[in-house]
Scaffold this active site. Structure first.
Site, mmCIF file in Angstrom:
data_model
loop_
_atom_site.group_PDB
_atom_site.id
_atom_site.type_symbol
_atom_site.label_atom_id
_atom_site.label_comp_id
_atom_site.label_asym_id
_atom_site.label_seq_id
_atom_site.Cartn_x
_atom_site.Cartn_y
_atom_site.Cartn_z
ATOM 1 N N SER A 1 -11.929 60.989 4.407
ATOM 2 C CA SER A 1 -13.124 60.653 3.618
ATOM 3 C C SER A 1 -14.326 60.356 4.518
ATOM 4 O O SER A 1 -15.423 60.875 4.281
ATOM 5 C CB SER A 1 -12.828 59.466 2.700
ATOM 6 N N TRP A 2 -14.138 59.562 5.562
ATOM 7 C CA TRP A 2 -15.263 59.188 6.408
ATOM 8 C C TRP A 2 -15.711 60.365 7.278
ATOM 9 O O TRP A 2 -16.900 60.604 7.451
ATOM 10 C CB TRP A 2 -14.890 57.979 7.266
ATOM 11 N N ILE B 1 -3.872 55.935 4.807
ATOM 12 C CA ILE B 1 -3.568 54.943 5.828
ATOM 13 C C ILE B 1 -4.384 53.670 5.599
ATOM 14 O O ILE B 1 -5.592 53.725 5.355
ATOM 15 C CB ILE B 1 -3.852 55.514 7.231
ATOM 16 N N LYS C 1 -11.941 43.118 11.024
ATOM 17 C CA LYS C 1 -12.368 42.825 9.638
ATOM 18 C C LYS C 1 -11.385 43.389 8.624
ATOM 19 O O LYS C 1 -11.270 42.884 7.504
ATOM 20 C CB LYS C 1 -13.785 43.344 9.396
#
Length: 338
Positions: free
Chosen positions: A12-13, A281, A193
């Site tokens: 996606s990224w 993932i 994060k």
């Protein structure tokens, strides 16, 4: 400044960033090891598994062969999972003939070695085969960047001119890029994060309210800063885009895989069920293990990380884990003082 850029990793990224580059007028190739996915990109200009509603610019060329993808490129963007980064970097090093700028937009720590992604890339790609390494990171969801939602992220490199080069590659009216020279801080903020986002999702799954979510983000940021500074990062980096910015977006959005995984844990699902349900993932799971081991090695206290580790890897009850975390001995809040 039309550039030839190869994007390694059509998730996606990677797909969203390839679209940004194409819309900015660059020549873009995208490589992946799933032939059917590459055929879909070239034939239908879609990537339905990752971004089902996205139309990919027709100028983006999907490549099944890595050597073809990186032939005569000016820059290479690595957007593969952390666990695959070393393997892909080795393959790239064997295939590359030029000296491109190396960029990565992945977030995590390598298992066993606990190394940051830029360290992996530096080890596997000799200096004579790269101009330098730039980290692209910050509060961003592929789903939002793909539809031109306003987003700001950071390009970090030890070589300031290369950070500025990446800034120019990607920046436009919906994606603003800032530069930074604190590579350690930017990468550690990006990786850690994800751990806190699992915790924030778990609190939501347990039906805790906004106070609890504010608490875990604030004290989570303290943990991220603590380990990052111990590794040589500038503490101010963690109140920037790759620190508090990325933490907020990952801990509050349904787009976040780590938040969604934590939410399912909070609702009573075990880790295997959660990962099966996600279908993608969840970087925070592996990063939790690496960060816990690294913090123990460096004698850095990370109680939230240790608690999430106990849930993920030791099967501890989520609600009991929250109670035990709250009942620890009281401590002083401010760790970094002027």
């Amino acid at each position: 400044m039309k550039q030839k850029v190869a994007v390694l990793g059509p998730g996606s990224w990677g797909t969203a960033l390839a679209k940004v580059l194409a819309e900015n007028g660059h020549d873009v190739r995208i490589w992946g090891n799933n032939p059917a996915q590459i055929d879909e990109i070239n034939t239908y200009h879609t990537n339905r598994h990752y971004l089902p509603d996205l139309k990919i610019p027709e100028g983006i060329q999907g490549c099944k062969d890595l050597k073809e993808a990186i032939d005569e490129v000016d820059a290479v963007l690595f957007v593969v999972p952390t666990k695959a980064m070393r393997i892909v970097a080795k393959e790239f090093s064997q295939a590359v003939t030029g000296k491109p700028v190396i960029i990565h937009a992945s977030k995590g720590l390598e298992q066993e070695s606990h190394k940051r992604i830029s360290e992996i890339l530096a080890e596997e790609i000799p200096a004579e085969k790269r101009q330098g390494i730039v980290v692209l990171s910050g509060p961003s969801h592929a789903e939002e960047v793909a539809v031109h939602d306003i987003t700001t992220i950071t390009a970090a490199s030890d070589i300031e001119e290369l950070a500025k080069y990446v800034q120019k590659l990607f920046m436009n009216e919906y994606l603003r890029i800032y530069t930074n020279t604190d590579v350690v801080g930017v990468e550690m903020g990006a990786a850690l994060k994800n751990i806190i986002a699992i915790g924030a999702g778990a609190l939501h799954g347990l039906s805790y309210g906004d106070d609890a979510k504010a608490a875990i983000m604030t004290r989570g940021l303290a943990e991220i800063s603590r380990l990052g500074v111990a590794m040589g990062a500038n503490p101010l980096t963690f109140i920037g885009l790759s620190g508090v910015g990325d933490l907020i977006v990952t801990c509050t959005s349904v787009h976040s895989r780590n938040w969604r995984a934590g939410n399912l844990l909070g609702k009573g699902h075990n880790l295997d069920e959660v990962l099966d349900n996600m279908g993608m993932i969840v970087e925070g799971v592996a990063t939790t293990k690496a960060a816990k081991e690294l913090s123990e090695k460096m004698a850095v206290q990370m109680p939230i990380t240790e608690t999430i580790y106990s849930v993920l890897y030791e099967g501890k009850d989520v609600r009991q884990a929250c109670t035990d975390l709250m009942l620890r001995a009281g401590t002083f809040e401010n760790e970094f003082t002027l």
